[in-house]
Write an enzyme that holds these catalytic residues in place. Structure first.
Site, PDB file in Angstrom:
ATOM      1  N   HIS A  68      -2.139  -5.401   1.501  1.00  0.00           N
ATOM      2  CA  HIS A  68      -3.420  -6.097   1.300  1.00  0.00           C
ATOM      3  C   HIS A  68      -3.113  -7.514   0.867  1.00  0.00           C
ATOM      4  O   HIS A  68      -2.132  -7.751   0.149  1.00  0.00           O
ATOM      5  CB  HIS A  68      -4.249  -5.421   0.200  1.00  0.00           C
ATOM      6  CG  HIS A  68      -5.304  -6.333  -0.361  1.00  0.00           C
ATOM      7  ND1 HIS A  68      -6.493  -6.563   0.284  1.00  0.00           N
ATOM      8  CD2 HIS A  68      -5.307  -7.136  -1.457  1.00  0.00           C
ATOM      9  CE1 HIS A  68      -7.196  -7.449  -0.416  1.00  0.00           C
ATOM     10  NE2 HIS A  68      -6.502  -7.811  -1.479  1.00  0.00           N
TER      11      HIS A  68
ATOM     12  N   TYR B  22     -12.490  -2.025  -3.234  1.00  0.00           N
ATOM     13  CA  TYR B  22     -12.969  -2.133  -1.848  1.00  0.00           C
ATOM     14  C   TYR B  22     -14.490  -1.966  -1.762  1.00  0.00           C
ATOM     15  O   TYR B  22     -15.010  -1.589  -0.707  1.00  0.00           O
ATOM     16  CB  TYR B  22     -12.257  -1.117  -0.964  1.00  0.00           C
ATOM     17  CG  TYR B  22     -10.879  -1.570  -0.493  1.00  0.00           C
ATOM     18  CD1 TYR B  22     -10.727  -2.734   0.266  1.00  0.00           C
ATOM     19  CD2 TYR B  22      -9.733  -0.844  -0.788  1.00  0.00           C
ATOM     20  CE1 TYR B  22      -9.482  -3.158   0.707  1.00  0.00           C
ATOM     21  CE2 TYR B  22      -8.473  -1.261  -0.339  1.00  0.00           C
ATOM     22  CZ  TYR B  22      -8.364  -2.415   0.408  1.00  0.00           C
ATOM     23  OH  TYR B  22      -7.128  -2.830   0.847  1.00  0.00           O
TER      24      TYR B  22
ATOM     25  N   LYS C 108       0.826  -1.202   0.000  1.00  0.00           N
ATOM     26  CA  LYS C 108       0.000   0.000   0.000  1.00  0.00           C
ATOM     27  C   LYS C 108       0.875   1.274   0.000  1.00  0.00           C
ATOM     28  O   LYS C 108       2.084   1.213   0.264  1.00  0.00           O
ATOM     29  CB  LYS C 108      -0.927  -0.031   1.216  1.00  0.00           C
ATOM     30  CG  LYS C 108      -1.951  -1.187   1.166  1.00  0.00           C
ATOM     31  CD  LYS C 108      -2.929  -1.117   2.338  1.00  0.00           C
ATOM     32  CE  LYS C 108      -3.947  -2.240   2.280  1.00  0.00           C
ATOM     33  NZ  LYS C 108      -4.947  -2.155   3.400  1.00  0.00           N
TER      34      LYS C 108
ATOM     35  N   GLU D 188      -9.437 -10.605  -7.927  1.00  0.00           N
ATOM     36  CA  GLU D 188      -8.468  -9.517  -7.750  1.00  0.00           C
ATOM     37  C   GLU D 188      -7.295  -9.658  -8.737  1.00  0.00           C
ATOM     38  O   GLU D 188      -6.822  -8.658  -9.283  1.00  0.00           O
ATOM     39  CB  GLU D 188      -7.982  -9.496  -6.303  1.00  0.00           C
ATOM     40  CG  GLU D 188      -9.089  -9.058  -5.343  1.00  0.00           C
ATOM     41  CD  GLU D 188      -8.749  -9.193  -3.867  1.00  0.00           C
ATOM     42  OE1 GLU D 188      -9.623  -8.886  -3.043  1.00  0.00           O
ATOM     43  OE2 GLU D 188      -7.620  -9.603  -3.526  1.00  0.00           O
TER      44      GLU D 188
ATOM     45  N   ASN E 133      -2.035   0.305   6.732  1.00  0.00           N
ATOM     46  CA  ASN E 133      -1.486  -0.940   7.288  1.00  0.00           C
ATOM     47  C   ASN E 133      -0.623  -1.749   6.317  1.00  0.00           C
ATOM     48  O   ASN E 133      -0.584  -2.973   6.385  1.00  0.00           O
ATOM     49  CB  ASN E 133      -2.609  -1.780   7.910  1.00  0.00           C
ATOM     50  CG  ASN E 133      -3.682  -2.133   6.901  1.00  0.00           C
ATOM     51  OD1 ASN E 133      -3.546  -1.840   5.718  1.00  0.00           O
ATOM     52  ND2 ASN E 133      -4.733  -2.779   7.357  1.00  0.00           N
TER      53      ASN E 133
HETATM   54  P1  RTP Z   1      -7.106  -5.850   3.253  1.00  0.00           P
HETATM   55  O1  RTP Z   1      -8.462  -6.149   2.643  1.00  0.00           O
HETATM   56  O2  RTP Z   1      -6.601  -4.477   2.911  1.00  0.00           O
HETATM   57  O3  RTP Z   1      -6.119  -6.931   2.968  1.00  0.00           O
HETATM   58  O4  RTP Z   1      -7.238  -5.860   4.848  1.00  0.00           O
HETATM   59  P2  RTP Z   1      -7.990  -6.894   5.744  1.00  0.00           P
HETATM   60  O5  RTP Z   1      -8.618  -7.965   4.921  1.00  0.00           O
HETATM   61  O6  RTP Z   1      -7.043  -7.303   6.820  1.00  0.00           O
HETATM   62  O7  RTP Z   1      -9.108  -5.969   6.385  1.00  0.00           O
HETATM   63  P3  RTP Z   1     -10.562  -5.594   5.814  1.00  0.00           P
HETATM   64  O8  RTP Z   1     -11.537  -5.847   6.911  1.00  0.00           O
HETATM   65  O9  RTP Z   1     -10.801  -6.229   4.486  1.00  0.00           O
HETATM   66  O10 RTP Z   1     -10.441  -4.022   5.653  1.00  0.00           O
HETATM   67  C1  RTP Z   1      -9.887  -3.466   4.475  1.00  0.00           C
HETATM   68  C2  RTP Z   1      -9.018  -2.287   4.831  1.00  0.00           C
HETATM   69  O11 RTP Z   1      -9.827  -1.231   5.325  1.00  0.00           O
HETATM   70  C3  RTP Z   1      -9.104  -0.511   6.305  1.00  0.00           C
HETATM   71  N1  RTP Z   1      -9.803  -0.580   7.558  1.00  0.00           N
HETATM   72  N2  RTP Z   1      -9.913   0.440   8.336  1.00  0.00           N
HETATM   73  N3  RTP Z   1     -10.585   2.164  10.461  1.00  0.00           N
HETATM   74  C4  RTP Z   1     -10.959   0.897  10.510  1.00  0.00           C
HETATM   75  O12 RTP Z   1     -11.557   0.423  11.440  1.00  0.00           O
HETATM   76  C5  RTP Z   1     -10.614   0.043   9.399  1.00  0.00           C
HETATM   77  N4  RTP Z   1     -10.943  -1.213   9.280  1.00  0.00           N
HETATM   78  C6  RTP Z   1     -10.438  -1.607   8.100  1.00  0.00           C
HETATM   79  C7  RTP Z   1      -7.744  -1.150   6.439  1.00  0.00           C
HETATM   80  O13 RTP Z   1      -6.819  -0.486   5.583  1.00  0.00           O
HETATM   81  C8  RTP Z   1      -8.004  -2.544   5.952  1.00  0.00           C
HETATM   82  O14 RTP Z   1      -6.814  -3.141   5.507  1.00  0.00           O
HETATM   83 MG    MG Z   2      -9.846  -7.614   3.232  1.00  0.00          MG
END
Ligand code: RTP
Ligand code: MG
Length: 142
Positions: free
Chosen positions: A117, A51, A11, A128, A114
């Site tokens: 992804h 997203y 990212k 994807e 973070n």
């Molecule tokens: P990613 O899709 O980016 O790999 O991350 P992930 O599966 O671990 O988490 P996901 O629940 O899919 O959330 C996607 C991205 O949204 C942002 N996020 N912000 N502020 C918040 O509470 C929050 N929660 C999620 C993060 O950048 C997360 O990677």
């Molecule tokens: Mg995710």
């Protein structure tokens, strides 16, 4: 366990920190091969569509802002159990909860920014990979 492919993004925060190589090393050390890779700048349309599953979440607009704030590296990782293995190497979504030695623990500061992804299931991995590599990805090299 069959050889699997997963989709990954370094990212904008991690690209800005100049740690692409260090993150790629984590993939390689975990037995994941980089079989496709490119740097690009996401448009708001691309980030929003990527997203779209989070469209109704309060962080959606900030997420699109962040993902379009600078270049990203997108890559396809190949290996045994690649989807789960990549998620393991990445660590928890919130770096504060990420296990020591994971990419997010070592290179990310906040849940919003973070570092990486990774696809979360075979279906999303395929969608994807096709979204970011419509030109296709080479067959196995060996
Ligand atoms: P990613 O899709 O980016 O790999 O991350 P992930 O599966 O671990 O988490 P996901 O629940 O899919 O959330 C996607 C991205 O949204 C942002 N996020 N912000 N502020 C918040 O509470 C929050 N929660 C999620 C993060 O950048 C997360 O990677
Ligand atoms: Mg995710």
């Amino acid at each position: 366990m069959a050889i699997e492919r997963t989709f990954s993004i370094v990212k904008p925060d991690a690209v800005a920190k100049n740690v692409i190589g260090k993150i790629y090393s984590r993939f390689e050390e975990a037995g994941l091969r980089i079989v496709a890779s490119k740097m690009l700048q996401l448009s708001r349309e691309q980030a929003g569509e990527f997203y779209a599953v989070h469209k109704e979440r309060p962080f959606y607009n900030d997420l699109v802002d962040f993902m379009t704030s600078g270049p990203v590296m997108v890559q396809v990782l190949e290996g045994e159990n690649a989807i789960a293995k990549n998620r393991e190497v990445m660590g928890a979504t919130n770096p504060k909860d990420a296990a020591p030695g994971t990419i997010r623990a070592d290179f990310a500061e906040t849940v919003d920014e973070n570092a990486v992804h990774g696809s979360d299931a075979p279906e999303t991995a395929k969608v994807e990979i096709d979204f970011f590599f419509p030109e296709g990805v080479c067959e196995r090299l060996r």
